[in-house]
Design an enzyme around this catalytic site. Structure first.
Site, PDB file in Angstrom:
ATOM      1  N   HIS A 166      34.770  70.655  18.123  1.00  0.00           N
ATOM      2  CA  HIS A 166      36.577  69.254  17.932  1.00  0.00           C
ATOM      3  C   HIS A 166      37.013  69.649  18.682  1.00  0.00           C
ATOM      4  CE1 HIS A 166      33.793  67.732  14.373  1.00  0.00           C
ATOM      5  NE2 HIS A 166      34.054  68.611  14.069  1.00  0.00           N
ATOM      6  N   THR A 222      29.679  39.563  57.589  1.00  0.00           N
ATOM      7  CA  THR A 222      28.950  38.520  57.271  1.00  0.00           C
ATOM      8  C   THR A 222      27.802  37.091  57.762  1.00  0.00           C
ATOM      9  OG1 THR A 222      31.061  39.563  55.485  1.00  0.00           O
ATOM     10  CG2 THR A 222      29.531  37.600  54.920  1.00  0.00           C
ATOM     11  N   LYS A 229      44.554  31.770  42.102  1.00  0.00           N
ATOM     12  CA  LYS A 229      45.663  31.502  41.514  1.00  0.00           C
ATOM     13  C   LYS A 229      45.533  29.506  41.165  1.00  0.00           C
ATOM     14  CE  LYS A 229      50.341  29.684  43.018  1.00  0.00           C
ATOM     15  NZ  LYS A 229      51.671  30.041  43.721  1.00  0.00           N
ATOM     16  N   ARG A 284      42.650  42.426  62.638  1.00  0.00           N
ATOM     17  CA  ARG A 284      43.360  42.356  61.191  1.00  0.00           C
ATOM     18  C   ARG A 284      43.942  40.700  61.343  1.00  0.00           C
ATOM     19  NH1 ARG A 284      47.776  46.878  62.055  1.00  0.00           N
ATOM     20  NH2 ARG A 284      47.168  48.337  61.706  1.00  0.00           N
ATOM     21  N   LYS A 317      42.200  36.875  60.915  1.00  0.00           N
ATOM     22  CA  LYS A 317      41.182  36.111  61.188  1.00  0.00           C
ATOM     23  C   LYS A 317      41.277  34.918  60.284  1.00  0.00           C
ATOM     24  CE  LYS A 317      38.275  40.070  58.985  1.00  0.00           C
ATOM     25  NZ  LYS A 317      37.428  40.758  59.597  1.00  0.00           N
ATOM     26  N   PHE A 346      55.347  81.789  22.069  1.00  0.00           N
ATOM     27  CA  PHE A 346      56.281  83.504  21.495  1.00  0.00           C
ATOM     28  C   PHE A 346      56.742  83.543  19.594  1.00  0.00           C
ATOM     29  CE2 PHE A 346      60.234  79.928  21.740  1.00  0.00           C
ATOM     30  CZ  PHE A 346      60.544  80.518  20.741  1.00  0.00           C
ATOM     31  N   GLY A 369      26.252  72.433  16.157  1.00  0.00           N
ATOM     32  CA  GLY A 369      26.380  71.158  16.369  1.00  0.00           C
ATOM     33  C   GLY A 369      27.503  71.307  17.830  1.00  0.00           C
ATOM     34  N   ARG A 392      28.526  53.385  22.215  1.00  0.00           N
ATOM     35  CA  ARG A 392      28.600  52.926  21.330  1.00  0.00           C
ATOM     36  C   ARG A 392      30.039  53.260  19.367  1.00  0.00           C
ATOM     37  NH1 ARG A 392      25.176  57.781  18.217  1.00  0.00           N
ATOM     38  NH2 ARG A 392      25.862  58.583  19.916  1.00  0.00           N
ATOM     39  N   THR A 412      32.598  35.098  58.088  1.00  0.00           N
ATOM     40  CA  THR A 412      33.600  36.254  59.329  1.00  0.00           C
ATOM     41  C   THR A 412      32.623  37.261  59.757  1.00  0.00           C
ATOM     42  OG1 THR A 412      34.067  37.083  58.096  1.00  0.00           O
ATOM     43  CG2 THR A 412      35.202  35.054  58.219  1.00  0.00           C
ATOM     44  N   GLY A 413      32.651  37.839  60.572  1.00  0.00           N
ATOM     45  CA  GLY A 413      32.445  38.774  61.129  1.00  0.00           C
ATOM     46  C   GLY A 413      30.529  39.482  61.192  1.00  0.00           C
TER      47      GLY A 413
END
Length: 501
Positions: A267, A33, A132, A60, A62, A450, A296, A207, A30-31
């Site tokens: 941490h 591509t 599918k 829209r 094709k 609080f 560290g 890891r 198509t187009g």
């Protein structure tokens, strides 16, 4: 065999087309591509010759045709299906190679009409149809799969397991694509649907997770412009699960505190935080706030690390130094340390809006805690201008600290942080216990929630705290207020609780 190729991302399409043609596969396209394949010198049939109908409505429509979807969807082992396509002169399509309009990039335009025009219709339809019917049709959606696909096709190594894998990747792509569209429309109308969708793209294997026995992966949310989205690892070994998790907290706090702020974190909770006149000053003061815990740790600096700062940083072991940027001289100093990770952060990106927690079969989604605190003085004594500035600083820090949390600060520098305690007074007492040599005279104190009793005020007074900021809202607020008045301490209510779990 016939292959239908329709691509937005045309990466390696020339390779794919040539190899398919070499294997005797008839190509339909198509187009753009079609043009790319033809320009590569490969024979290809234009889609209009298959559909017997011109491309209409500005492209829209094709591929939305029985000649396309019939050729994809019919079951090769079903006599009625075979009879039907033969009666209608529909030819089989055995391979579908499709990726989708770049809707994600279209979002940058802010033009609704342009954005909606980039919602792909034909592409997802072909992908879903082929997936599918994966027992009979091969669907390829990832350019990175082309080489392996050609190898398998040539060497007759295509089995049902491989077909299912391609189908899985196809449905994952369309689900992700639709999730981005759904989120756009949810933001557009300002409300959520019954069905909430989040799509993530896998970035890398990690890891391990929090512990070596846990597997983990890193994903990215391409819909948002979060602080870590464009982060660049400039140096050091691979980032771990805990590294990313901690870095996020440090960067969020540095972002909120603004320019020339430095956050040292361990941490998930800050251990030393400061705002300085410059980056060197900010780091030096954050280091002095807790020179033991910073070892560290994770550093986030809202500014550019220079040589002087880098030289001071290199004196201790740090897991990560993240910053808006690093000078060449700073990089030269820090990269001498093999294991330190240097991360460049785009502090100009936006904070994400939501916080998501995945439970066992349930999901919690909440707004990020970005409320603007009130500043209501409720004692006879009022904080000075300097104390008011420190109170706001301390409350910002405590908001990013694991509850129950208390922060003591002075001159835009934390003096002690108590966090993760089951009792609020223990959070406060831990600060004094962990910093026995620190002078807390004329400091300020913040609390994420609080005071249920006046014991925190009593203890704060005993170590020299002069002003307190807290949400208020306890049925015994008056006890704390009276205690402050007794000691001529000032106290501010914000009305916003800042629990962080």
């Amino acid at each position: 065999m016939r292959a239908l190729i329709s691509l937005t991302n045309k990466k390696n399409v020339d390779y794919l087309a040539r190899e398919l043609k070499r294997l005797g596969v008839e190509l339909i396209s198509t187009g753009g591509t079609y043009k790319a394949i033809r320009d590569a010198g490969v024979e290809v049939t234009e889609i209009e010759e298959v559909t017997k109908f011109p491309e209409i409505l500005d492209g829209r429509v094709k591929t939305l045709s029985p000649y396309v979807h019939g050729g994809i969807l019919y079951k090769r082992d079903n006599k009625d299906h075979v009879k039907t396509i033969e009666e209608h002169d529909i030819k089989p399509i055995d391979i579908v190679v499709v990726n989708l309009y770049d809707f994600q990039n279209a979002l940058k335009s802010k033009d609704h009409d342009f954005i909606t025009e980039n919602i792909d219709i034909g592409g997802p339809s072909m992908i879903r149809s082929a997936a599918k019917n994966h027992k009979d049709v091969l669907v390829v959606t990832d350019p990175d799969d082309y080489e392996d696909f050609i190898y398998r096709l040539e060497n007759k190594k295509i089995d049902l397991c491989y077909r299912r894998k391609l189908a899985m990747k196809a449905y994952s792509l369309t689900a992700y694509y639709d999730s981005i569209i759904a989120r756009y429309f949810q933001d557009l109308v300002g409300s959520d649907s019954k069905y909430i969708t989040y799509g993530f793209e896998k970035e890398s294997e990690l890891r391990y997770g929090e512990n070596p026995q846990q597997s983990a992966i890193l994903l990215k949310d391409n819909y948002v412009e979060g602080l870590l989205k464009d982060c660049r690892i400039l140096h050091g070994k691979e980032m771990s699960f805990n590294n990313y998790n901690d870095l996020n907290v440090a960067v969020e706090l540095a972002n909120e505190l603004g320019e020339n702020s430095c956050v040292a974190l361990k941490h998930q909770s800050p251990c030393g935080v400061a705002i300085g006149d410059n980056v060197f000053d900010a780091y030096s003061r954050a280091y002095l706030a807790d020179p033991l815990s910073i070892f560290g740790g994770i550093i986030a600096i809202n500014g550019v690390v220079d040589k002087e700062t880098a030289e001071k940083m290199s004196q201790i072991f740090l897991e990560i130094v993240s910053a808006r940027d690093f000078t060449e001289e700073a990089l030269e100093v820090l990269t001498k340390k093999k294991n330190i990770r240097l991360v460049k952060i785009n502090f100009d990106n936006k904070l994400v809006k939501v916080d998501i927690k995945y439970l066992n079969g349930k999901v919690l989604i909440q707004d990020k805690d970005r409320a603007v605190d009130e500043f209501k003085v409720i004692t006879e004594a009022r904080p000075t201008e300097k104390e008011a500035r420190d109170l706001k600083f301390a409350m910002t820090v405590v908001k990013h600290t694991k509850s129950n949390a208390i922060v003591i600060a002075k001159d835009l520098q934390t003096l002690g942080i108590g966090c993760g305690q089951t009792s609020r007074i223990w959070a406060l007492e831990s600060i004094k216990n962990n910093h026995p040599e620190t002078d807390f005279t004329d400091s300020v104190m913040s609390s994420d929630a609080f005071f249920p009793f006046d014991d925190c005020v009593e203890f704060a007074h005993s170590i020299g705290v002069k002003s307190i900021i807290q949400p208020g809202g306890s049925i015994r607020d008056k006890d704390s207020i009276d205690k402050c008045n007794q000691y001529q301490m000032s106290m501010v209510f914000t009305k916003n609780r800042h629990f962080k779990h």
